[in-house]
Write a protein that holds these residues in place. Structure first.
Motif, mmCIF file in Angstrom:
data_model
loop_
_atom_site.group_PDB
_atom_site.id
_atom_site.type_symbol
_atom_site.label_atom_id
_atom_site.label_comp_id
_atom_site.label_asym_id
_atom_site.label_seq_id
_atom_site.Cartn_x
_atom_site.Cartn_y
_atom_site.Cartn_z
ATOM 1 N N ARG A 1 8.871 30.932 30.058
ATOM 2 C CA ARG A 1 8.054 32.403 31.132
ATOM 3 C C ARG A 1 8.545 34.181 30.218
ATOM 4 O O ARG A 1 10.383 33.364 30.449
ATOM 5 N N PRO A 2 8.266 34.898 31.001
ATOM 6 C CA PRO A 2 8.634 36.240 29.606
ATOM 7 C C PRO A 2 10.104 36.217 30.926
ATOM 8 O O PRO A 2 10.607 36.103 32.278
ATOM 9 N N PRO A 3 11.408 37.106 30.497
ATOM 10 C CA PRO A 3 11.687 37.735 29.246
ATOM 11 C C PRO A 3 11.898 36.494 27.932
ATOM 12 O O PRO A 3 12.919 35.468 28.899
ATOM 13 N N VAL B 1 -1.810 29.573 27.381
ATOM 14 C CA VAL B 1 -1.470 31.083 28.766
ATOM 15 C C VAL B 1 -1.669 31.144 29.345
ATOM 16 O O VAL B 1 -3.039 31.498 29.945
ATOM 17 N N GLU B 2 -1.160 31.978 30.691
ATOM 18 C CA GLU B 2 -1.578 32.248 31.515
ATOM 19 C C GLU B 2 -0.969 33.997 32.171
ATOM 20 O O GLU B 2 -0.303 34.047 32.771
ATOM 21 N N LEU B 3 -2.402 34.199 32.369
ATOM 22 C CA LEU B 3 -1.567 36.218 32.670
ATOM 23 C C LEU B 3 -1.526 36.407 34.121
ATOM 24 O O LEU B 3 -1.638 35.558 34.520
ATOM 25 N N GLU B 4 -0.974 37.633 33.987
ATOM 26 C CA GLU B 4 0.323 37.650 35.721
ATOM 27 C C GLU B 4 -1.948 37.517 36.092
ATOM 28 O O GLU B 4 -1.793 37.946 37.646
ATOM 29 N N ILE C 1 -7.289 39.789 22.454
ATOM 30 C CA ILE C 1 -7.468 39.092 23.905
ATOM 31 C C ILE C 1 -6.458 40.366 24.814
ATOM 32 O O ILE C 1 -7.576 40.149 26.232
ATOM 33 N N LEU C 2 -5.478 39.826 24.510
ATOM 34 C CA LEU C 2 -4.483 41.494 25.432
ATOM 35 C C LEU C 2 -5.284 42.889 25.844
ATOM 36 O O LEU C 2 -6.066 43.152 27.016
ATOM 37 N N TRP D 1 2.005 38.351 31.057
ATOM 38 C CA TRP D 1 1.458 37.227 31.336
ATOM 39 C C TRP D 1 2.719 36.032 31.940
ATOM 40 O O TRP D 1 3.838 37.212 31.977
ATOM 41 N N SER D 2 2.216 35.239 32.734
ATOM 42 C CA SER D 2 3.069 34.305 33.818
ATOM 43 C C SER D 2 3.690 33.519 32.700
ATOM 44 O O SER D 2 5.650 33.401 33.067
#
Length: 211
Positions: free
Chosen positions: A195-197, A79-82, A22-23, A31-32
């Protein structure tokens, strides 16, 4: 605006391939946040003699273990991507009934595309109105050709002294998906959005099981 992936196995062993696929489809964005939950049966850890049971070191899941590490029976993650694209992942017993092993659906404002599993042969469909139609004449490059190209690019990078991330399987791409995978497990462990990291440096499911 939405990508949905389902997979028959556990998130760590098989869902990781969904994440990478998917990425890749959306050009490896950051990802956010992620929120996830999963379940695992209460498998016994000792046999009648008080010895540790088989830890499932092979391909097949054995009483909650696989490839030498504990696995869940089912998991979902949002997941919400940037880019603001949402991703839904469903694995194991939580995947949609009847779906093939590795299944990806991309949903847009003008329709949807569905890759119905990873089997060879025609497996890409387009939805228009309320029906799915097979997309004809999709190039189906043999996997062995892609593997050969991967090794060829690795050799070129070594000869040129180019950065490792110039390779599609370079550490930058790999760590992006791996951090998301660990974020999913940590979210499921603590029941909160991550959330990352990701600061957890141990396998969250092992922590949850007291291992």
């Amino acid at each position: 605006y939405l990508i949905r992936g389902t997979c028959a196995g556990d998130m760590a062993s098989d869902g990781t391939h969904l994440i990478d696929s998917i990425l890749f489809l959306v050009d490896d964005p950051s990802w956010s946040w992620t929120f996830a939950s999963g379940f695992r049966a209460d498998y016994p850890t000792m046999d009648s003699a008080g010895l540790r049971r088989d830890t499932g070191s092979g391909f097949d899941k054995v009483e909650g273990w696989r490839f030498g590490h504990p696995v869940e029976d089912g998991m979902f993650a949002v997941v919400e991507l940037e880019s603001r694209t949402r991703v839904e992942l469903l694995t194991g017993d939580l995947r949609s009934p009847g779906r093939p092993y590795h299944d990806v659906e991309v949903i847009g404002t003008e329709g949807a595309l569905w890759r119905s599993g990873d089997q060879p042969g025609p497996n890409l469909y387009r939805r228009s109105a309320d029906r799915w139609e097979l997309v004809e004449n999709v190039p189906n490059e043999p996997a062995t050709d892609r593997i050969a190209m991967s090794y060829k690019r690795l050799r070129e990078i070594a000869q040129e002294g180019a950065p490792v991330d110039d390779h599609p399987l370079g550490i930058g791409h790999a760590m992006l998906g791996f951090e998301l995978l660990m974020g999913i497990y940590e979210s499921a462990r603590i029941g909160a959005m991550i959330r990352p990291p990701v600061s957890q440096d141990r396998f969250p499911l092992a922590i949850e099981l007291g291992l």
